[in-house]
Design an enzyme around this catalytic site. Sequence first.
Site, PDB file in Angstrom:
ATOM      1  N   GLY A   1       2.852   2.593   2.249  1.00 47.91           N
ATOM      2  CA  GLY A   1       4.248   2.490   2.693  1.00 47.91           C
ATOM      3  C   GLY A   1       5.165   2.064   1.560  1.00 47.91           C
ATOM      4  O   GLY A   1       6.244   2.638   1.352  1.00 47.91           O
TER       5      GLY A   1
ATOM      6  N   TYR B   1     -10.100   1.686  15.033  1.00 41.55           N
ATOM      7  CA  TYR B   1      -9.161   2.195  14.021  1.00 41.55           C
ATOM      8  C   TYR B   1      -9.199   3.721  13.976  1.00 41.55           C
ATOM      9  O   TYR B   1      -8.165   4.384  13.991  1.00 41.55           O
ATOM     10  CB  TYR B   1      -9.514   1.615  12.644  1.00 41.55           C
ATOM     11  CG  TYR B   1      -8.788   2.281  11.504  1.00 41.55           C
ATOM     12  CD1 TYR B   1      -7.461   1.968  11.212  1.00 41.55           C
ATOM     13  CD2 TYR B   1      -9.420   3.247  10.720  1.00 41.55           C
ATOM     14  CE1 TYR B   1      -6.790   2.592  10.161  1.00 41.55           C
ATOM     15  CE2 TYR B   1      -8.757   3.873   9.670  1.00 41.55           C
ATOM     16  CZ  TYR B   1      -7.443   3.547   9.401  1.00 41.55           C
ATOM     17  OH  TYR B   1      -6.776   4.175   8.371  1.00 41.55           O
TER      18      TYR B   1
ATOM     19  N   GLY C   1       0.777  -1.230   0.000  1.00 42.46           N
ATOM     20  CA  GLY C   1       0.000   0.000   0.000  1.00 42.46           C
ATOM     21  C   GLY C   1       0.813   1.288   0.000  1.00 42.46           C
ATOM     22  O   GLY C   1       1.782   1.442  -0.763  1.00 42.46           O
TER      23      GLY C   1
HETATM   24  P1  NDP Z   1      -2.024  -1.607   3.939  1.00 42.34           P
HETATM   25  O1  NDP Z   1      -2.836  -2.594   4.692  1.00 42.34           O
HETATM   26  O2  NDP Z   1      -1.801  -1.823   2.488  1.00 42.34           O
HETATM   27  O3  NDP Z   1      -0.616  -1.424   4.622  1.00 42.34           O
HETATM   28  C1  NDP Z   1      -0.471  -1.491   6.003  1.00 42.34           C
HETATM   29  C2  NDP Z   1       0.950  -1.856   6.324  1.00 42.34           C
HETATM   30  O4  NDP Z   1       1.076  -1.935   7.744  1.00 42.34           O
HETATM   31  C3  NDP Z   1       1.367  -3.217   5.755  1.00 42.34           C
HETATM   32  O5  NDP Z   1       2.690  -3.105   5.292  1.00 42.34           O
HETATM   33  C4  NDP Z   1       1.287  -4.110   6.972  1.00 42.34           C
HETATM   34  O6  NDP Z   1       2.176  -5.202   6.939  1.00 42.34           O
HETATM   35  C5  NDP Z   1       1.739  -3.133   8.037  1.00 42.34           C
HETATM   36  N1  NDP Z   1       1.441  -3.624   9.386  1.00 42.34           N
HETATM   37  C6  NDP Z   1       0.252  -4.005   9.894  1.00 42.34           C
HETATM   38  N2  NDP Z   1       0.421  -4.452  11.153  1.00 42.34           N
HETATM   39  C7  NDP Z   1       1.738  -4.357  11.442  1.00 42.34           C
HETATM   40  C8  NDP Z   1       2.528  -4.684  12.563  1.00 42.34           C
HETATM   41  N3  NDP Z   1       2.004  -5.241  13.662  1.00 42.34           N
HETATM   42  N4  NDP Z   1       3.859  -4.442  12.515  1.00 42.34           N
HETATM   43  C9  NDP Z   1       4.419  -3.917  11.410  1.00 42.34           C
HETATM   44  N5  NDP Z   1       3.726  -3.608  10.305  1.00 42.34           N
HETATM   45  C10 NDP Z   1       2.401  -3.821  10.323  1.00 42.34           C
HETATM   46  O7  NDP Z   1      -2.773  -0.215   4.195  1.00 42.34           O
HETATM   47  P2  NDP Z   1      -2.494   1.284   3.683  1.00 42.34           P
HETATM   48  O8  NDP Z   1      -1.282   1.347   2.853  1.00 42.34           O
HETATM   49  O9  NDP Z   1      -3.765   1.796   3.169  1.00 42.34           O
HETATM   50  O10 NDP Z   1      -2.235   2.019   5.075  1.00 42.34           O
HETATM   51  C11 NDP Z   1      -1.059   2.736   5.355  1.00 42.34           C
HETATM   52  C12 NDP Z   1      -1.397   3.951   6.208  1.00 42.34           C
HETATM   53  O11 NDP Z   1      -2.239   4.827   5.476  1.00 42.34           O
HETATM   54  C13 NDP Z   1      -2.114   3.643   7.500  1.00 42.34           C
HETATM   55  O12 NDP Z   1      -1.567   4.440   8.527  1.00 42.34           O
HETATM   56  C14 NDP Z   1      -3.542   4.058   7.216  1.00 42.34           C
HETATM   57  O13 NDP Z   1      -4.212   4.436   8.396  1.00 42.34           O
HETATM   58  C15 NDP Z   1      -3.292   5.226   6.316  1.00 42.34           C
HETATM   59  N6  NDP Z   1      -4.402   5.660   5.495  1.00 42.34           N
HETATM   60  C16 NDP Z   1      -4.909   4.863   4.494  1.00 42.34           C
HETATM   61  C17 NDP Z   1      -5.952   5.315   3.730  1.00 42.34           C
HETATM   62  C18 NDP Z   1      -6.536   4.486   2.649  1.00 42.34           C
HETATM   63  O14 NDP Z   1      -7.486   4.945   2.033  1.00 42.34           O
HETATM   64  N7  NDP Z   1      -6.018   3.290   2.376  1.00 42.34           N
HETATM   65  C19 NDP Z   1      -6.510   6.644   3.929  1.00 42.34           C
HETATM   66  C20 NDP Z   1      -5.894   7.390   4.990  1.00 42.34           C
HETATM   67  C21 NDP Z   1      -4.881   6.907   5.710  1.00 42.34           C
HETATM   68  P3  NDP Z   1       1.833  -6.572   6.126  1.00 42.34           P
HETATM   69  O15 NDP Z   1       2.178  -6.270   4.703  1.00 42.34           O
HETATM   70  O16 NDP Z   1       2.765  -7.555   6.755  1.00 42.34           O
HETATM   71  O17 NDP Z   1       0.399  -6.873   6.333  1.00 42.34           O
END
Ligand code: NDP
Length: 314
Positions: A15, A189, A13
């Site tokens: 990141g 969340y 996503g």
């Molecule tokens: P994703 O689910 O694609 O990415 C989330 C990431 O967090 C993954 O890499 C996941 O790892 C990691 N993660 C989850 N739990 C842990 C843990 N315990 N330790 C380490 N890493 C962890 O979601 P997004 O890219 O959408 O989210 C990224 C950020 O963007 C978040 O902060 C979210 O709140 C924010 N956001 C997203 C929006 C959206 O529309 N998507 C809108 C606004 C904000 P793994 O790959 O191993 O699962």
Amino acid sequence: RKGTAVVTGASSGLGLATAKALADTGKWHVIMACRNFLKAEKAAKSVGMSKEDYTVMHLDLASLESVKQFVDNYRRTERPLDVLVCNAAVYQPTAKEPSFTAEGFELSVGTNHLGHFLLSRLLLDDLKKSDYPSKRMIIVGSITGNTNTLAGNVPPKANLGDLRGLASGLNGQNSSMIDGGEYDGAKAYKDSKVCNMLTMQELHRRYHEETGVTFASLYPGCIATTGLFREHIPLFRLLFPPFQKYITKGYVSEEEAGKRLAQVVSDPSLGKSGVYWSWNNNSSSFENQLSKEASDAEKAKKLWEVSEKLVGLA
Ligand code: NDP
């Protein structure tokens, strides 16, 4: 020299898109701080990042021990730390029962807020030591935690109340919600995102002047295609991206969102501290307003103190 940026949750996503955008500039080495080493390596390869632009390091934010271990391991690499991006998050909108971190905190707040709270507090020392000209600490926020917006008013709304659930340990014995109420995964969340935005502002108030570090948060837009929605019901996952694209027009691609976050990491014009950045429809950034709760300085201070106790800093 190249800057070094740690990005949590860089295995998918936002990141991953951010890591890629930073690597593409040729000015950054990205530390991908991820819980799943293999997945992160594959992800980096899949977007064409080259070996010399990134390092995968293990970090599981759902374990405070793992956070400490990560900090130790990082220090052992003797790399400077120039920017920290707290991006990882879990979202469990359909969960009926809470799940818990290694230390027994409700998983969404435990991971998104408490894990990052400890990480940012520990790594602040490392940021201080860096000689990089523009040091930054960024915590990804969200519109959904912001009740001054349309999206933030979709129930259940974020509300931290008087933090009684958090103060009593968030362990499911008294409550697994910050406000002490019944468990609701979607609300947990949103609450965690309010904590992220409050923490950024409290960091700014406490440390910006003394350290010169820029503290910022952002809402990159609705990235309806990321893994964040993986636990949602299939119909939602099918309809959410077109809904955001054509109805709310808040839709943003992962690539564009990654570029936005990369701007907050390194663009000289986004160097102001204490700001919550957003982008308008033609992709220009502006300083956005936070909701009343997400900008409540009293609550930020209380959240800071309670969180310090829970993660063992006080
Ligand atoms: P994703 O689910 O694609 O990415 C989330 C990431 O967090 C993954 O890499 C996941 O790892 C990691 N993660 C989850 N739990 C842990 C843990 N315990 N330790 C380490 N890493 C962890 O979601 P997004 O890219 O959408 O989210 C990224 C950020 O963007 C978040 O902060 C979210 O709140 C924010 N956001 C997203 C929006 C959206 O529309 N998507 C809108 C606004 C904000 P793994 O790959 O191993 O699962």
